[in-house]
Design an enzyme around this catalytic site. Structure first.
Site, PDB file in Angstrom:
ATOM      1  NE  ARG A 103     -97.849 -42.746 -72.050  1.00 39.36           N
ATOM      2  CZ  ARG A 103     -97.886 -44.444 -72.498  1.00 39.36           C
ATOM      3  NH1 ARG A 103     -96.001 -44.187 -72.788  1.00 39.36           N
ATOM      4  NH2 ARG A 103     -98.558 -44.679 -73.135  1.00 39.36           N
ATOM      5  CB  THR A 107     -93.511 -35.554 -75.573  1.00 38.83           C
ATOM      6  OG1 THR A 107     -94.413 -35.431 -74.704  1.00 38.83           O
ATOM      7  CG2 THR A 107     -93.368 -34.260 -76.979  1.00 38.83           C
ATOM      8  CG  ASP A 199    -105.471 -47.061 -71.936  1.00 43.71           C
ATOM      9  OD1 ASP A 199    -106.204 -47.132 -71.285  1.00 43.71           O
ATOM     10  OD2 ASP A 199    -105.192 -46.350 -72.812  1.00 43.71           O
ATOM     11  CG  ASP A 202    -108.844 -46.895 -72.501  1.00 44.27           C
ATOM     12  OD1 ASP A 202    -109.946 -45.640 -71.900  1.00 44.27           O
ATOM     13  OD2 ASP A 202    -108.705 -46.291 -73.947  1.00 44.27           O
TER      14      ASP A 202
HETATM   15  N1  URA Z   1    -100.169 -47.270 -70.581  1.00 44.10           N
HETATM   16  C1  URA Z   1    -101.231 -48.448 -70.869  1.00 44.10           C
HETATM   17  O1  URA Z   1    -102.412 -48.159 -70.462  1.00 44.10           O
HETATM   18  N2  URA Z   1    -100.891 -49.707 -71.667  1.00 44.10           N
HETATM   19  C2  URA Z   1     -99.635 -49.481 -72.018  1.00 44.10           C
HETATM   20  O2  URA Z   1     -99.802 -50.832 -72.521  1.00 44.10           O
HETATM   21  C3  URA Z   1     -98.925 -48.971 -72.029  1.00 44.10           C
HETATM   22  C4  URA Z   1     -99.154 -47.374 -70.415  1.00 44.10           C
END
Ligand code: URA
Length: 208
Positions: A103, A107, A199, A202
């Site tokens: 992503r 944007t 995330d 991560d």
């Molecule tokens: N990607 C992620 O890893 N966590 C989110 O909350 C949204 C997208």
């Protein structure tokens, strides 16, 4: 096409472990694998069966076996990789395609940087794997990529979803079934699911 929310207590319990900020990388990774395995079990509920004959130690029996449907797992790099091994435990013969989409932080739109598919992708049931369905941009792009490559049967397996992502996928790809463990409240200004689990990439790979 339906959105299926998996309300099974075992799945909900494992999702709570994933949400907990105190859950470390080892357990997080293991539980993503376990939850993916359970999701795959549900996603395969409608696979066609055929009658076969086997000899039991007691007698000949007419029984059921999977009718040779072929599966392709399509993890979206990188967080989707965390879902692959759990599913391969159940379906070791599945092929694994990879789609690299990230992503754009400005944007929030998906940008493709890597794609590799099996040549017979058109003949396979495709399971797109991404732990988080947030804005839906990545999932929509991945499903389009698969369709452009000839795929006809696509499901999206995502551990956690947010309403904007669900709506976007339903609108762009009404033929793609979404299988998820929960649909949370909303996205925050950074596109993260709230309350979410942070995330996913991560937390799976320990990069934060
Ligand atoms: N990607 C992620 O890893 N966590 C989110 O909350 C949204 C997208």
């Amino acid at each position: 096409m339906a959105v299926t929310v998996l309300t099974h207590p075992l799945i909900q319990h494992k999702l709570t472990i994933l949400r907990d900020i105190e859950t470390g990388v080892k357990i997080f990774r293991e539980v993503v694998g376990e939850i993916s395995m359970l999701m795959c079990y549900e996603a395969m509920r409608e696979l066609p069966l055929e009658e076969v004959t086997v000899m039991t130690p007691v007698a000949e029996a007419r029984v059921k076996a999977l009718a040779g449907k072929k599966l392709a797992l399509v993890p979206i790099l990188r967080a989707g990789l965390g879902m692959v091994d759990g599913i391969l435990t159940l379906v070791p013969s599945a092929k694994v395609a990879h789609i690299g989409l990230y992503r754009d932080p400005e944007t929030l739109e998906p940008v493709e940087y890597y794609c590799k598919m099996p040549t017979d992708i058109a003949d396979r049931d495709c399971f797109i794997l991404d732990p988080m369905l947030a804005t839906g941009g990545t999932a929509v792009a991945a499903a389009k990529f698969l369709k452009d490559a000839g795929a006809k049967s696509i499901k999206l397996l995502t551990v956690l979803s947010a309403p904007p992502g669900v709506e976007k996928v339903e609108k762009a790809h009404p033929d793609v079934e979404i299988i998820t463990c929960a649909i949370d409240d909303r996205l925050n200004d950074h596109g993260y699911i709230v309350p979410g689990l942070g995330d996913a990439g991560d937390r799976i790979f320990g990069t934060k």
